[in-house]
Design an enzyme around this catalytic site. Structure first.
Site, mmCIF file in Angstrom:
data_model
loop_
_atom_site.group_PDB
_atom_site.id
_atom_site.type_symbol
_atom_site.label_atom_id
_atom_site.label_comp_id
_atom_site.label_asym_id
_atom_site.label_seq_id
_atom_site.Cartn_x
_atom_site.Cartn_y
_atom_site.Cartn_z
ATOM 1 N N GLU A 59 63.018 60.494 69.888
ATOM 2 C CA GLU A 59 62.498 60.026 68.573
ATOM 3 C C GLU A 59 60.666 60.146 68.763
ATOM 4 O O GLU A 59 59.997 59.230 68.458
ATOM 5 C CB GLU A 59 62.971 58.794 68.004
ATOM 6 C CG GLU A 59 64.241 58.694 67.596
ATOM 7 C CD GLU A 59 64.443 57.246 67.138
ATOM 8 O OE1 GLU A 59 65.486 57.020 66.442
ATOM 9 O OE2 GLU A 59 63.789 56.301 67.580
ATOM 10 N N GLU A 106 72.578 59.302 66.187
ATOM 11 C CA GLU A 106 72.756 57.892 66.194
ATOM 12 C C GLU A 106 73.019 57.486 64.820
ATOM 13 O O GLU A 106 72.403 57.669 63.683
ATOM 14 C CB GLU A 106 71.541 57.130 66.742
ATOM 15 C CG GLU A 106 70.660 57.494 67.894
ATOM 16 C CD GLU A 106 69.525 56.827 68.279
ATOM 17 O OE1 GLU A 106 69.206 55.800 67.278
ATOM 18 O OE2 GLU A 106 68.591 57.079 69.197
#
Length: 678
Positions: free
Chosen positions: A165, A316
């Protein structure tokens, strides 16, 4: 010779990005380092029981793999990968650079990210490093090189996630390393300091630079910075991230050329159309509880993610309630799998849930996994198991199918960064306007794409241009060609206002497009929030669309007025105009795209442009998308309602989940889904 040539061609094809990710992966994110080794075997058995084919691991385990500088130990992951492999589960390894170990940040404090006020980030969390720190780059390459070298012959590793991320938590850095790198980046682009001065207009406020050393990052200052400086800083951040990622990609490609490479999720100040070019597949992190109405908010995000490089998976996927200092609501029974299938419906070619077991310690104790901290299988485990059976049933067949859309909207990251700095009012939200366009298309049962300015426009029949504040000859030429060849292009207010240097020009607005759209912007009003109710556009036929922030007065220069303003000094003045050009139509809409405008304009122009709904007549709470592979089409029908819903797709469909012909009328249970082939 011919056989050798064939083998070379086959090898080359096998190494292409499209072939590296070649199976639909279902699984979970797993952290063996956080659990007793005695748990691993049972974990692997339960995962296998649920149909898991892959796990992601190691993305936060730098200290474990390199406990001190230059000393490596990968044995824990060797054992964990082997246990999982015995149960048919492959591994995606995450490079661990999002969370540097304490020995690194203590020994090399210059590696830390620096905030705008000059304070270095504290090193007791994650993502606290500087992309441009030479020492951090060196150490990042060393740990990735050591990882890849160690696992280069392991057949159970199939892919790599770079870092974790990028730009989450912090999307700017003001370190000495960034200052040095920014000057070098500008010098490479402009070559001559006076060229930079002229293009930035640095006579304004006496900001003329005499040398490159005088150029600085946009630190906090009493008055706003030059818009050109701010835009270039955002571009520099994006290029820094891309360069940092490429360091790691190059290492992996050299030693593991057949593994796929991805990165997960998107955040501010990165141009993901450029960023994703080096990736085999882009990974989205899907937490629908962040949205009040995930049907549209998440749908828009997935639409954006799949178009970065044409391929998407989920790394995710929300399993339970989520939170750190906050707490998001948990999925209701059935929603976890509905949200997973929504992602697949919008193009995901893989589904990895976060996480296997909820952490007992650390900052994410409230990110609930498939299992909770007590390790007892409950309803989420059973839902995950059923979802695994469903995904493994359809995955091999739908892998490689794509959403084909007749409608698109252009997302220009440069334009977004311009509006971030000069945002006008707090109602200006580019993200919200893309969600509005998505919702309008979804309600009318159309697929829609979000594309970059460099995309192939010819694939579409209707294109929206929201907030295209910056214009250049290449983009203007593509828009003109698209319209002339039969497309409909709808441009929003305050578009084609500046050049790519973020500077106004001496041209009539919309610059480079006034002739195509047949209008000139004569005047405008920017209404303070709340703008709704302060004016509206009245269309022939009685439709009335409320203003959103901007109201532009248009001077007709060949176009026809199709709507006029209702109030203020603009009353009666054209605010929306259309012009037929070649085989197509150029539409200028003199406000921003709120949901009312998105709905009206999509309905007005989609059918006229030849767009056909995927499955007409479905109720609003039922979402439909279509993925296609050749002449075979896969319809995903998703019930976002807590009540059962009856739908009528008609005859001729095959129910992929049930493995038999589908009835013409179907009942979807609360949060239920169907996948039909035709």
């Amino acid at each position: 010779y011919i056989l050798s040539l064939v083998l070379v061609v086959v090898l080359a094809l096998s190494l292409q990005g499209a072939d590296r990710y070649n199976s639909f992966l279902f699984g979970v994110d797993y952290y063996p380092e956080q659990w007793p080794e005695s748990y691993w075997e049972q974990d692997a058995r339960w995962m296998q029981e649920c149909g898991a084919k892959a796990v992601r691991m190691a993305e936060f385990a730098w200290r474990l793999m390199e406990p001190k500088e230059g000393s490596y130990d990968f044995s824990l992951f060797d054992r964990a990968i082997a246990v999982l492999a015995r149960h048919g589960i492959k591994t995606i390894l995450g490079t661990p650079t999002a969370a540097p170990p304490k020995w690194l940040t203590n020994k090399y404090p210059e590696s830390l990210l620096v905030y705008p006020d000059g304070r270095p980030a504290n090193d007791q969390s994650r993502r606290h490093y500087c992309y441009n720190s030479p020492v951090y780059r060196r150490l990042s390459k060393q740990i990735v090189s050591a990882m890849v070298e160690h696992f280069k012959d392991n057949p159970n590793v199939v892919g790599w996630q770079i870092d974790n991320e990028f730009n989450c938590h912090a999307s700017e850095c003001y370190s000495a390393s960034c200052r040095t790198a920014f000057r070098a980046w500008l010098k490479a682009k402009y070559v001559d300091i006076d060229a930079l001065n002229r293009r930035w207009g640095n006579e304004f406020w006496s900001q003329w630079y005499d040398s490159w050393q005088q150029v600085d990052l946009p630190f906090p200052s009493p008055a706003p910075h030059n818009p050109a400086l701010v835009l270039e800083y955002k571009r520099f951040i994006s290029d820094s991230v891309i360069s940092y990622q490429k360091d790691q990609i190059d290492i992996i490609r050299k030693l593991r050329p057949r593994d796929f490479i991805t990165h997960n999720h998107f955040f501010k100040n990165i141009n993901y159309y450029e960023f994703a070019k080096d990736l085999d597949i882009f990974a989205y992190d899907n937490y629908p509880s962040f949205w009040d109405v995930p049907q549209y908010g998440v749908g828009a995000q997935l639409t954006l993610a799949r178009n970065f490089n044409g391929r998407m998976m989920v790394m995710e996927q929300q399993a339970g309630a989520g939170g750190q200092t906050y707490l998001l609501r948990a999925p209701r029974p059935g929603e976890m799998s509905l949200w997973a299938f929504q992602a697949i419906a919008h193009g995901a070619d893989g589904m990895i849930h976060f996480r296997w077991r909820t952490a007992r310690r650390g900052a994410e104790e409230y990110w609930f996994g498939i299992l909770e901290q007590d390790n007892v299988p409950r309803a989420r485990f059973q839902e995950f198991k059923q979802e695994g059976a469903d995904i493994n049933r359809i995955g091999p067949e739908i892998l490689g199918s794509r959403l084909v859309s007749d409608i698109a909207a252009i997302k220009d990251y440069d334009a977004e960064w311009v509006f971030d700095h000069q945002y006008f009012t707090n109602e200006v939200s580019i993200g919200a306007e893309f969600q509005n366009l998505f919702q309008a298309a979804s309600e009318l049962k159309y697929n829609i794409d979000f594309i970059g300015p460099q995309a192939d426009f010819s694939r579409y029949k209707l294109i929206f241009g929201p907030h295209l504040i910056l214009m250049d000859q290449q983009l203007a030429g593509k828009i003109k060609q698209f319209v002339e060849q039969g497309g409909t292009f709808v441009l929003s207010a305050h578009s084609a206002v500046k050049d790519r240097d973020n500077a106004f020009t001496d041209q009539v607005q919309p610059i480079m497009l006034a002739d195509l759209f047949g209008v000139e912007r004569e005047d405008f009003q920017c209404y303070p929030a709340p703008s709704r109710g302060k004016n509206a556009l009245s269309f022939a036929g009685g439709a009335k669309v409320p203003v959103h922030v901007f109201a532009e007065a248009l001077k007709l220069k060949g176009a026809d007025a199709v709507a006029r303003w209702d109030a203020d000094f603009l009353k009666g003045v054209p605010g929306c105009a259309e012009k037929h050009v070649g085989k197509g139509k150029a539409v200028y809409y003199g406000s921003f795209f709120n949901l009312d405008a998105a709905r009206y304009l999509t309905e007005r122009h989609a059918a006229e442009a030849g767009c056909r709904p995927l499955l007409p007549g479905l109720p609003g709470q039922v979402e439909v998308t279509r993925r296609s592979k050749g002449n075979t089409h896969y319809y995903f029908i998703l019930n976002h309602s807590p009540e059962s819903v009856t739908v009528h797709p008609g005859e001729g469909f095959f129910d992929l989940l049930a493995g038999k012909p589908a009835a013409a009328t179907l009942t979807l249970k609360p949060f239920g889904y169907q996948v039909l082939r035709k």
